[in-house]
Write a protein that holds these residues in place. Structure first.
Motif, PDB file in Angstrom:
ATOM      1  N   GLN A   1       1.018  -1.132  -0.043  1.00 47.65           N
ATOM      2  CA  GLN A   1      -0.067   0.063   0.092  1.00 47.65           C
ATOM      3  C   GLN A   1       0.843   1.219  -0.018  1.00 47.65           C
ATOM      4  O   GLN A   1       1.923   1.147   0.759  1.00 47.65           O
ATOM      5  CB  GLN A   1      -0.983  -0.187   1.186  1.00 47.65           C
ATOM      6  N   GLY A   2       0.592   2.293  -1.031  1.00 46.94           N
ATOM      7  CA  GLY A   2       1.242   3.555  -0.958  1.00 46.94           C
ATOM      8  C   GLY A   2       0.229   4.424  -0.323  1.00 46.94           C
ATOM      9  O   GLY A   2      -1.085   4.536  -0.531  1.00 46.94           O
ATOM     10  N   THR A   3       0.676   5.291   0.658  1.00 45.10           N
ATOM     11  CA  THR A   3      -0.074   6.228   1.180  1.00 45.10           C
ATOM     12  C   THR A   3       0.624   7.705   1.529  1.00 45.10           C
ATOM     13  O   THR A   3       1.947   7.753   1.460  1.00 45.10           O
ATOM     14  CB  THR A   3      -0.494   5.879   2.503  1.00 45.10           C
ATOM     15  N   VAL A   4      -0.148   8.544   2.019  1.00 45.46           N
ATOM     16  CA  VAL A   4       0.512  10.015   2.344  1.00 45.46           C
ATOM     17  C   VAL A   4       0.125   9.984   3.858  1.00 45.46           C
ATOM     18  O   VAL A   4      -0.997   9.968   4.335  1.00 45.46           O
ATOM     19  CB  VAL A   4      -0.335  11.168   1.622  1.00 45.46           C
ATOM     20  N   TRP A   5       1.235  10.304   4.731  1.00 47.29           N
ATOM     21  CA  TRP A   5       1.154  10.622   6.012  1.00 47.29           C
ATOM     22  C   TRP A   5       1.136  11.812   6.241  1.00 47.29           C
ATOM     23  O   TRP A   5       1.180  12.873   5.482  1.00 47.29           O
ATOM     24  CB  TRP A   5       2.267   9.940   6.909  1.00 47.29           C
ATOM     25  N   GLN A   6       1.039  12.230   7.530  1.00 48.13           N
ATOM     26  CA  GLN A   6       0.812  13.713   7.938  1.00 48.13           C
ATOM     27  C   GLN A   6       2.056  14.409   7.436  1.00 48.13           C
ATOM     28  O   GLN A   6       1.882  15.518   6.820  1.00 48.13           O
ATOM     29  CB  GLN A   6       0.784  13.828   9.392  1.00 48.13           C
ATOM     30  N   ASP A   7       3.506  13.672   7.632  1.00 46.45           N
ATOM     31  CA  ASP A   7       4.485  14.569   7.131  1.00 46.45           C
ATOM     32  C   ASP A   7       5.402  13.760   6.205  1.00 46.45           C
ATOM     33  O   ASP A   7       6.667  14.151   5.924  1.00 46.45           O
ATOM     34  CB  ASP A   7       5.615  14.853   8.588  1.00 46.45           C
ATOM     35  N   SER A   8       4.879  12.689   5.516  1.00 47.21           N
ATOM     36  CA  SER A   8       5.579  11.638   4.675  1.00 47.21           C
ATOM     37  C   SER A   8       4.952  11.114   3.891  1.00 47.21           C
ATOM     38  O   SER A   8       3.566  11.099   4.025  1.00 47.21           O
ATOM     39  CB  SER A   8       6.474  10.886   5.513  1.00 47.21           C
ATOM     40  N   ILE A   9       5.361  10.531   2.826  1.00 46.91           N
ATOM     41  CA  ILE A   9       4.704   9.533   1.870  1.00 46.91           C
ATOM     42  C   ILE A   9       5.742   8.418   1.830  1.00 46.91           C
ATOM     43  O   ILE A   9       6.666   8.220   2.292  1.00 46.91           O
ATOM     44  CB  ILE A   9       4.818   9.974   0.266  1.00 46.91           C
ATOM     45  N   GLY A  10       4.722   7.109   1.409  1.00 50.36           N
ATOM     46  CA  GLY A  10       5.745   5.971   1.740  1.00 50.36           C
ATOM     47  C   GLY A  10       4.938   4.641   1.060  1.00 50.36           C
ATOM     48  O   GLY A  10       3.695   4.860   0.795  1.00 50.36           O
ATOM     49  N   THR A  11       5.537   3.541   1.457  1.00 50.21           N
ATOM     50  CA  THR A  11       4.927   2.362   1.220  1.00 50.21           C
ATOM     51  C   THR A  11       5.012   1.572   2.447  1.00 50.21           C
ATOM     52  O   THR A  11       6.048   1.227   3.250  1.00 50.21           O
ATOM     53  CB  THR A  11       6.097   1.617   0.009  1.00 50.21           C
ATOM     54  N   ALA A  12       3.881   0.659   2.525  1.00 51.20           N
ATOM     55  CA  ALA A  12       3.750  -0.399   3.452  1.00 51.20           C
ATOM     56  C   ALA A  12       3.832  -1.786   2.799  1.00 51.20           C
ATOM     57  O   ALA A  12       2.802  -1.628   1.792  1.00 51.20           O
ATOM     58  CB  ALA A  12       2.637  -0.036   4.353  1.00 51.20           C
ATOM     59  N   VAL A  13       4.277  -2.566   3.196  1.00 51.42           N
ATOM     60  CA  VAL A  13       4.220  -4.040   2.642  1.00 51.42           C
ATOM     61  C   VAL A  13       3.881  -4.917   3.988  1.00 51.42           C
ATOM     62  O   VAL A  13       4.257  -4.909   5.071  1.00 51.42           O
ATOM     63  CB  VAL A  13       5.614  -4.646   2.243  1.00 51.42           C
ATOM     64  N   LEU A  14       2.924  -5.887   3.239  1.00 54.00           N
ATOM     65  CA  LEU A  14       2.510  -6.679   4.179  1.00 54.00           C
ATOM     66  C   LEU A  14       2.658  -8.411   3.668  1.00 54.00           C
ATOM     67  O   LEU A  14       1.728  -8.670   2.811  1.00 54.00           O
ATOM     68  CB  LEU A  14       0.993  -6.845   4.690  1.00 54.00           C
ATOM     69  N   PRO A  15       3.714  -9.064   3.907  1.00 58.22           N
ATOM     70  CA  PRO A  15       3.740 -10.357   3.565  1.00 58.22           C
ATOM     71  C   PRO A  15       2.926 -11.274   4.221  1.00 58.22           C
ATOM     72  O   PRO A  15       2.566 -10.911   5.289  1.00 58.22           O
ATOM     73  CB  PRO A  15       5.133 -10.778   3.693  1.00 58.22           C
ATOM     74  N   SER A  16       2.263 -12.369   3.713  1.00 59.19           N
ATOM     75  CA  SER A  16       1.372 -13.350   4.293  1.00 59.19           C
ATOM     76  C   SER A  16       0.410 -12.714   5.135  1.00 59.19           C
ATOM     77  O   SER A  16      -0.037 -13.056   6.099  1.00 59.19           O
ATOM     78  CB  SER A  16       2.181 -14.292   5.202  1.00 59.19           C
ATOM     79  N   PRO A  17      -0.404 -11.787   4.366  1.00 58.39           N
ATOM     80  CA  PRO A  17      -1.585 -11.164   4.872  1.00 58.39           C
ATOM     81  C   PRO A  17      -2.832 -12.149   5.220  1.00 58.39           C
ATOM     82  O   PRO A  17      -3.667 -11.869   5.986  1.00 58.39           O
ATOM     83  CB  PRO A  17      -2.043 -10.345   3.610  1.00 58.39           C
ATOM     84  N   HIS A  18      -2.809 -13.334   4.724  1.00 61.40           N
ATOM     85  CA  HIS A  18      -3.691 -14.381   5.099  1.00 61.40           C
ATOM     86  C   HIS A  18      -3.783 -14.557   6.578  1.00 61.40           C
ATOM     87  O   HIS A  18      -4.524 -15.050   7.257  1.00 61.40           O
ATOM     88  CB  HIS A  18      -3.688 -15.603   4.269  1.00 61.40           C
ATOM     89  N   ARG A  19      -2.335 -14.328   7.227  1.00 61.32           N
ATOM     90  CA  ARG A  19      -2.442 -14.757   8.444  1.00 61.32           C
ATOM     91  C   ARG A  19      -2.847 -13.492   9.706  1.00 61.32           C
ATOM     92  O   ARG A  19      -2.854 -13.628  10.758  1.00 61.32           O
ATOM     93  CB  ARG A  19      -1.059 -14.679   9.003  1.00 61.32           C
ATOM     94  N   VAL A  20      -3.534 -12.335   8.957  1.00 65.72           N
ATOM     95  CA  VAL A  20      -3.723 -11.358   9.848  1.00 65.72           C
ATOM     96  C   VAL A  20      -5.249 -11.499   9.965  1.00 65.72           C
ATOM     97  O   VAL A  20      -5.994 -11.433   9.038  1.00 65.72           O
ATOM     98  CB  VAL A  20      -3.638  -9.977   9.118  1.00 65.72           C
TER      99      VAL A  20
END
Length: 166
Positions: A110-129
């Motif tokens: 997921q790519g997103t804009v935070w309050q003071d930054s932009i970035g990428t979050a990665v979630l491996p094995s999402p089926h475990r969440v």
């Protein structure tokens, strides 16, 4: 929902501050490194990108559903800049707002804009969440979903740790 997951659920992030003059190239490099490291790309550099499609009889441009589109990363790409500017991977240049998946659903990005930054979050094995499993389970059998979509969701829910799917 990737950004709602915790580090102990596997989430990893890379961010670049908004005041960084080279934030877009740095964010692109971070996205690419994470995508490669965690297995977003197929052998042909394909992956799934969530694309907003208007509902039939949509009232306005917010009346949309996210559907998975099969895409291929070309040699000349700019996810965080040009992709965002045209509304495919964000809302404007340097403002990412995207969700991606490996073809087999083994990693979400997921790519997103935070309050003071932009970035990428990665979630491996999402089926475990558990929170993602709960949402997936709630979507099975909805009238707007096809039998194949329900079948794929149930297969995803049936995964065991280490499984990368069919």
């Amino acid at each position: 929902m990737v950004t709602t997951c915790r580090p102990d659920e596997g989430r990893r992030d890379r961010t670049v501050t908004l005041d960084e003059p080279t934030r877009v190239p740095k964010a692109n490099a971070d996205w690419f490194e994470l995508a490669k490291e965690f297995g977003l790309f197929s052998a042909g550099r394909q992956f799934l990108l969530s694309i907003n499609v208007p509902y039939p009889n949509a009232v306005d441009d917010t009346d949309v559903e996210g559907v998975w589109g099969l895409v291929e990363l070309l040699d000349d790409w700019d996810i965080m800049g040009a992709g965002c500017a045209v509304g495919i991977t964000g809302s404007q240049y340097g403002c990412p707002a995207f969700v991606m998946s490996a073809l087999d659903g083994s990693v979400f990005v997921q790519g997103t804009v935070w309050q003071d930054s932009i970035g990428t979050a990665v979630l491996p094995s999402p089926h475990r969440v558990q929170s993602l499993r709960d949402v997936a389970r709630l979507n099975v059998g909805k009238p707007y979903r096809t039998a194949d979509e329900d079948k794929d969701t149930l297969a995803w829910l049936a995964r065991q740790d280490g499984s990368r799917g069919d």
